[in-house]
Design an enzyme around this catalytic site. Structure first.
Site, PDB file in Angstrom:
ATOM      1  N   ASP A 129       0.849  -1.200   0.000  1.00 34.53           N
ATOM      2  CA  ASP A 129       0.000   0.000   0.000  1.00 34.53           C
ATOM      3  C   ASP A 129       0.883   1.249   0.000  1.00 34.53           C
ATOM      4  O   ASP A 129       2.036   1.217   0.441  1.00 34.53           O
ATOM      5  CB  ASP A 129      -0.914   0.010   1.242  1.00 34.53           C
ATOM      6  CG  ASP A 129      -2.206   0.780   1.015  1.00 34.53           C
ATOM      7  OD1 ASP A 129      -3.279   0.141   0.933  1.00 34.53           O
ATOM      8  OD2 ASP A 129      -2.153   2.032   0.903  1.00 34.53           O
ATOM      9  N   SER A 132     -14.866  -2.761 -11.847  1.00 31.80           N
ATOM     10  CA  SER A 132     -16.002  -2.135 -11.150  1.00 31.80           C
ATOM     11  C   SER A 132     -17.238  -2.287 -12.020  1.00 31.80           C
ATOM     12  O   SER A 132     -17.136  -2.465 -13.235  1.00 31.80           O
ATOM     13  CB  SER A 132     -15.723  -0.644 -10.938  1.00 31.80           C
ATOM     14  OG  SER A 132     -16.873   0.021 -10.464  1.00 31.80           O
ATOM     15  N   TYR A 140     -12.732   7.599 -13.810  1.00 26.49           N
ATOM     16  CA  TYR A 140     -12.816   6.332 -13.061  1.00 26.49           C
ATOM     17  C   TYR A 140     -13.445   5.243 -13.933  1.00 26.49           C
ATOM     18  O   TYR A 140     -12.923   4.132 -14.045  1.00 26.49           O
ATOM     19  CB  TYR A 140     -13.636   6.539 -11.786  1.00 26.49           C
ATOM     20  CG  TYR A 140     -13.768   5.317 -10.909  1.00 26.49           C
ATOM     21  CD1 TYR A 140     -12.743   4.962 -10.034  1.00 26.49           C
ATOM     22  CD2 TYR A 140     -14.896   4.502 -10.957  1.00 26.49           C
ATOM     23  CE1 TYR A 140     -12.853   3.832  -9.228  1.00 26.49           C
ATOM     24  CE2 TYR A 140     -15.008   3.382 -10.161  1.00 26.49           C
ATOM     25  CZ  TYR A 140     -13.991   3.048  -9.287  1.00 26.49           C
ATOM     26  OH  TYR A 140     -14.101   1.930  -8.504  1.00 26.49           O
ATOM     27  N   ARG A 188     -19.182  -0.827   1.194  1.00 28.19           N
ATOM     28  CA  ARG A 188     -19.019   0.258   2.171  1.00 28.19           C
ATOM     29  C   ARG A 188     -17.576   0.323   2.655  1.00 28.19           C
ATOM     30  O   ARG A 188     -17.145  -0.440   3.515  1.00 28.19           O
ATOM     31  CB  ARG A 188     -19.993   0.016   3.337  1.00 28.19           C
ATOM     32  CG  ARG A 188     -20.092   1.153   4.352  1.00 28.19           C
ATOM     33  CD  ARG A 188     -20.279   2.534   3.777  1.00 28.19           C
ATOM     34  NE  ARG A 188     -21.386   2.669   2.849  1.00 28.19           N
ATOM     35  CZ  ARG A 188     -21.572   3.714   2.038  1.00 28.19           C
ATOM     36  NH1 ARG A 188     -20.713   4.707   2.014  1.00 28.19           N
ATOM     37  NH2 ARG A 188     -22.595   3.763   1.221  1.00 28.19           N
TER      38      ARG A 188
HETATM   39  N1  LIG Z   1     -15.861   0.454  -2.604  1.00 26.35           N
HETATM   40  C1  LIG Z   1     -16.570   0.255  -3.701  1.00 26.35           C
HETATM   41  O1  LIG Z   1     -17.822   0.414  -3.696  1.00 26.35           O
HETATM   42  C2  LIG Z   1     -15.899  -0.182  -4.983  1.00 26.35           C
HETATM   43  C3  LIG Z   1     -16.720  -0.443  -6.093  1.00 26.35           C
HETATM   44  C4  LIG Z   1     -16.133  -0.864  -7.283  1.00 26.35           C
HETATM   45  C5  LIG Z   1     -14.756  -1.014  -7.363  1.00 26.35           C
HETATM   46  N2  LIG Z   1     -13.986  -0.761  -6.283  1.00 26.35           N
HETATM   47  C6  LIG Z   1     -12.524  -0.912  -6.447  1.00 26.35           C
HETATM   48  O2  LIG Z   1     -11.995  -1.771  -5.450  1.00 26.35           O
HETATM   49  C7  LIG Z   1     -10.660  -1.367  -5.117  1.00 26.35           C
HETATM   50  C8  LIG Z   1     -10.560  -1.120  -3.611  1.00 26.35           C
HETATM   51  O3  LIG Z   1     -11.519  -0.130  -3.259  1.00 26.35           O
HETATM   52  P1  LIG Z   1     -11.838   0.296  -1.747  1.00 26.35           P
HETATM   53  O4  LIG Z   1     -13.256   0.705  -1.722  1.00 26.35           O
HETATM   54  O5  LIG Z   1     -11.341  -0.737  -0.797  1.00 26.35           O
HETATM   55  O6  LIG Z   1     -10.950   1.640  -1.649  1.00 26.35           O
HETATM   56  P2  LIG Z   1     -10.243   2.349  -0.395  1.00 26.35           P
HETATM   57  O7  LIG Z   1      -9.997   3.751  -0.822  1.00 26.35           O
HETATM   58  O8  LIG Z   1     -11.015   2.106   0.838  1.00 26.35           O
HETATM   59  O9  LIG Z   1      -8.846   1.571  -0.300  1.00 26.35           O
HETATM   60  C9  LIG Z   1      -7.910   1.662  -1.340  1.00 26.35           C
HETATM   61  C10 LIG Z   1      -6.522   1.359  -0.826  1.00 26.35           C
HETATM   62  O10 LIG Z   1      -5.607   1.546  -1.930  1.00 26.35           O
HETATM   63  C11 LIG Z   1      -4.488   2.297  -1.466  1.00 26.35           C
HETATM   64  N3  LIG Z   1      -3.891   3.034  -2.584  1.00 26.35           N
HETATM   65  C12 LIG Z   1      -4.387   4.133  -3.206  1.00 26.35           C
HETATM   66  N4  LIG Z   1      -3.535   4.557  -4.144  1.00 26.35           N
HETATM   67  C13 LIG Z   1      -2.486   3.708  -4.138  1.00 26.35           C
HETATM   68  C14 LIG Z   1      -1.288   3.641  -4.882  1.00 26.35           C
HETATM   69  N5  LIG Z   1      -0.995   4.554  -5.813  1.00 26.35           N
HETATM   70  N6  LIG Z   1      -0.430   2.628  -4.633  1.00 26.35           N
HETATM   71  C15 LIG Z   1      -0.711   1.722  -3.667  1.00 26.35           C
HETATM   72  N7  LIG Z   1      -1.811   1.747  -2.907  1.00 26.35           N
HETATM   73  C16 LIG Z   1      -2.702   2.731  -3.151  1.00 26.35           C
HETATM   74  C17 LIG Z   1      -5.059   3.218  -0.402  1.00 26.35           C
HETATM   75  O11 LIG Z   1      -4.042   3.720   0.461  1.00 26.35           O
HETATM   76  C18 LIG Z   1      -6.059   2.309   0.285  1.00 26.35           C
HETATM   77  O12 LIG Z   1      -5.461   1.564   1.323  1.00 26.35           O
HETATM   78  C19 LIG Z   1     -10.376  -0.116  -5.950  1.00 26.35           C
HETATM   79  O13 LIG Z   1      -9.682  -0.475  -7.130  1.00 26.35           O
HETATM   80  C20 LIG Z   1     -11.764   0.384  -6.293  1.00 26.35           C
HETATM   81  O14 LIG Z   1     -11.785   1.163  -7.480  1.00 26.35           O
HETATM   82  C21 LIG Z   1     -14.516  -0.332  -5.099  1.00 26.35           C
END
Ligand SMILES: NC(=O)c1ccc[n+]([C@@H]2O[C@H](COP(=O)([O-])OP(=O)(O)OC[C@H]3O[C@@H](n4cnc5c(N)ncnc54)[C@H](O)[C@@H]3O)[C@@H](O)[C@H]2O)c1
EC number: 1.1.1.304
Length: 260
Positions: free
Chosen positions: A37, A143, A156, A190
């Protein structure tokens, strides 16, 4: 497991949210976990939690936008834990803005992290798997917005469409090396990312956050948002022997929001 001798699973963005959920789920299946991370506060905490539960885990700093850092991550984790079994390109960022108001620096950073970061991850993991010569599993975070683009999420959505493309291309190239490449498409999970999306979307639409969340919930047939554990189950299946014949796929994990 994909490769009986390999036990290492590298998960990017594992410091919180979905990535943290995947880390816990794959640890339970016997993998050593590289908690990778950009956040140097959360990742060590997740690794420490896993170790306290009796699992093998270590935190690694990486900004996935930088190809050299992604390759260094793979080298360091393999040197610590042995052969790579699984690489999860989970790290991602989002911003909410009108198309015409989106700032160039936000668009560029998003594409650097989501699109290029996933590209470098597939490349680094693919090279390592080919070197090991015994197959492997790559799983990417796409996504629902990568199937049907969302308003206010232009960059996005484009990045997530692109990740499905990378998934298919890598699957075709890597199949002969017994490497599968798949993707998960969460709907609404969430996490802190989702909290930020709801807040900004509500502000732009002139709604309250509960109104915005109720609108989204009304679209979910199963009637609840996803948890990181719901998504982690899909990842665990993609990397299991049961999914050995599945590659190039992007699976909706959305409780029935869209049917494609
Ligand atoms: N939460 C949702 O509803 C949802 C829906 C569809 C897709 N996603 C995808 O799932 C994945 C995780 O989402 P989440 O909701 O857990 O997000 P989040 O923001 O809660 O967690 C993301 C993590 O990625 C890390 N991160 C960000 N940029 C980074 C980088 N450049 N290098 C290394 N680490 C990095 C952050 O520090 C964080 O710990 C993402 O790719 C997101 O697009 C999430």
């Amino acid at each position: 497991m994909a490769n009986a001798d390999a036990k290492l699973a590298i998960i990017t963005g594992a410091g919180q949210g979905i990535g943290e959920g995947i880390a816990h789920r794959l640890a339970k299946d016997g993998y050593s976990i590289a908690v990778a991370d950009i956040n140097d506060e959360t990742a060590p905490k997740v690794a420490a939690d896993l170790v306290a539960e009796g699992y093998q885990a270590k935190a690694y700093h990486v900004d996935v936008a930088h190809r050299d850092e992604v390759f260094a991550l793979v080298d360091a984790a393999v040197s610590d834990f042995g052969d790579l079994a699984v690489y999860v390109n989970n790290a991602g960022i989002a911003f909410i803005d009108n198309f015409v108001d989106s700032k160039p620096e936000d668009v560029e950073r998003l594409l650097d992290v989501n699109l290029r970061g996933t590209y470098w991850g597939i490349q680094a993991a693919g090279k390592q798997f080919k070197k090991q010569g015994n197959g492997g599993r790559i799983v990417n975070a796409a996504s629902l917005a990568g199937y049907e683009a969302s308003a206010l999420q232009s960059a996005y959505s484009a990045s997530k469409f692109a990740i499905r493309g990378l998934t298919q291309s890598a699957a075709k190239e890597f199949a002969k090396d017994k490497i599968t490449v798949n993707a998960y498409n969460p709907g609404i999970v969430r996490t802190k990312m989702r909290d930020a999306i709801d807040k900004k979307t509500a502000a732009i639409k002139g709604k309250t956050i509960p109104e915005q969340q109720a609108d989204c919930l009304s679209e979910i047939a199963i009637g609840r948002e996803a948890t990181p554990a719901d998504v982690a189950e899909v990842v665990a299946w993609f990397v299991s022997p049961a999914a050995g014949y599945i590659t190039g796929q992007s699976l909706q994990v959305d409780g029935g929001m869209r049917f494609h």
